[in-house]
Design an enzyme around this catalytic site. Structure first.
Site, short mmCIF file in Angstrom:
data_model
loop_
_atom_site.label_atom_id
_atom_site.label_comp_id
_atom_site.label_asym_id
_atom_site.label_seq_id
_atom_site.Cartn_x
_atom_site.Cartn_y
_atom_site.Cartn_z
N ASP A 148 25.66 58.02 5.70
CA ASP A 148 25.77 57.45 7.28
C ASP A 148 24.88 58.10 7.89
OD1 ASP A 148 27.25 56.60 9.61
OD2 ASP A 148 27.95 58.63 9.60
N ASP A 186 24.98 58.34 12.24
CA ASP A 186 25.75 58.69 13.28
C ASP A 186 26.85 59.96 12.96
OD1 ASP A 186 24.35 57.43 15.79
OD2 ASP A 186 25.09 55.63 14.71
N ALA A 245 26.29 51.90 11.05
CA ALA A 245 26.86 50.95 11.87
C ALA A 245 26.50 50.87 13.36
CB ALA A 245 28.25 51.08 11.80
N ASP A 286 31.20 60.66 7.88
CA ASP A 286 31.82 61.27 8.78
C ASP A 286 33.32 60.65 9.13
OD1 ASP A 286 30.37 59.57 10.74
OD2 ASP A 286 32.01 60.30 12.02
#
Ligand code: C5P
Ligand code: MG
Length: 289
Positions: free
Chosen positions: A38, A40, A154, A227
């Site tokens: 991921d 962010d 995302a 996360d």
């Protein structure tokens, strides 16, 4: 084996199992390995000196190219939807339509701001974004050993690519799937390209049509970094997974979310702003004999 696993931030529900996975990944060798991450709040920092760091969306929201009215509306959306995103008492099924709503409304607002493609580099340079400590070692080590790094985000692809470019770590082994901006012939943002990726559809449904996973079908050992509970499905498109080690950064509402994270992730890193543990594991897998 991996001294970094002794750090106070590390929690592991089944230590023997975790050591077994790490050993098998090492035995399989680096030619079988890929890292799926991921972006962010996983590769980028969640906080610094008690202050929150921005996500790739927040970088745009807070930038000088967004009007005061736009900023307020985007902040209102964040304050309404972010608690829903991380609410441990709601199911993913409940959250999914609300996340689509959040992303769609935010993208619509951003698309009204006449953001220029040519402004992206400056917007990133002026932001407070920070990659986690140890990012250099992570990116450089994976590049040196030809291990693919797949960033599945995302967030906003144009922004996160610029962050890793400015950090001088956008090496050729890095591939990104994310939400990209669509600019008109004059370089003005008109909308975001589909399919929309939000926190809870990071799986096969949005990867169909990207050839990335097919190319990597021989990379059957996976280290997954995330996360959010939505990051756990990021490797679902890989056809044959032999070993997968899931490492989760638990950034917010640590006490409330601990149980779920420990059940879902093999290794949980609580309020740890570094990539030390990931780098330690990679060093053991790639370098130590
Ligand atoms: O890359 P990653 O999947 O982590 O990106 C999504 C993150 O961006 C979410 O955790 C969410 O909190 C944040 N977000 C945001 N503003 C939006 C939409 C999502 O800060 N408009
Ligand atoms: Mg994240």
């Amino acid at each position: 084996m991996v001294p970094e696993l002794e750090k106070a931030t590390v929690r592991i529900k089944h230590p023997e199992r975790v050591m077994g996975i790490i050993r098998s990944i090492k035995e399989q060798g680096m030619s079988k390995l890929q890292v799926i991450s991921d972006f962010d709040m996983t590769l980028s920092r969640f906080g610094c000196n008690g202050r929150r760091c921005p996500t790739s969306h927040n970088i745009l929201d807070n930038s000088h190219v967004v009007s005061e009215d736009g900023k307020k509306k985007l902040k209102d959306l964040l304050h309404y939807y972010y608690p829903i995103e991380i609410d441990p008492d709601r199911t993913l099924e409940e959250k999914r339509p609300l996340m689509v709503e959040w992303w769609s409304r935010a993208h619509d607002l951003l698309s009204q701001q006449k953001i220029l493609k040519g402004d992206i580099a400056q917007i990133v340079r002026e932001s407070d974004v920070m990659l986690r400590d140890g990012f250099n070692e992570l990116f450089d080590q994976l590049h040196e050993y030809d291990v693919p790094l797949f960033i599945f985000s995302a967030g906003v692809g144009d922004i996160l690519e610029e962050i890793i470019r400015q950090a001088n770590v956008f090496h050729p082994n890095v591939n990104v799937v994310s939400n990209y901006m669509d600019f008109d012939d004059n370089g003005v943002l008109r909308c975001f390209k589909g399919p929309l990726i939000h926190t809870y559809n990071k799986n096969n449904t949005v990867l169909q049509g990207t050839e990335y996973f097919q190319q990597l079908s021989t990379r059957t050992s996976i280290i997954l970094l995330g996360d959010s509970m939505g990051d756990l499905t990021m490797a679902d498109g890989v056809p044959s997974v032999e070993n997968i080690l899931k490492i989760g950064f638990l950034n917010d509402k640590v006490e409330e979310q601990r149980g779920k994270y420990l059940d879902a992730y093999d290794i949980v890193l609580e309020s740890d702003e570094t990539l030390d543990v990931v780098n330690g594991i990679l060093r053991y897998i790639l370098i130590e004999t």
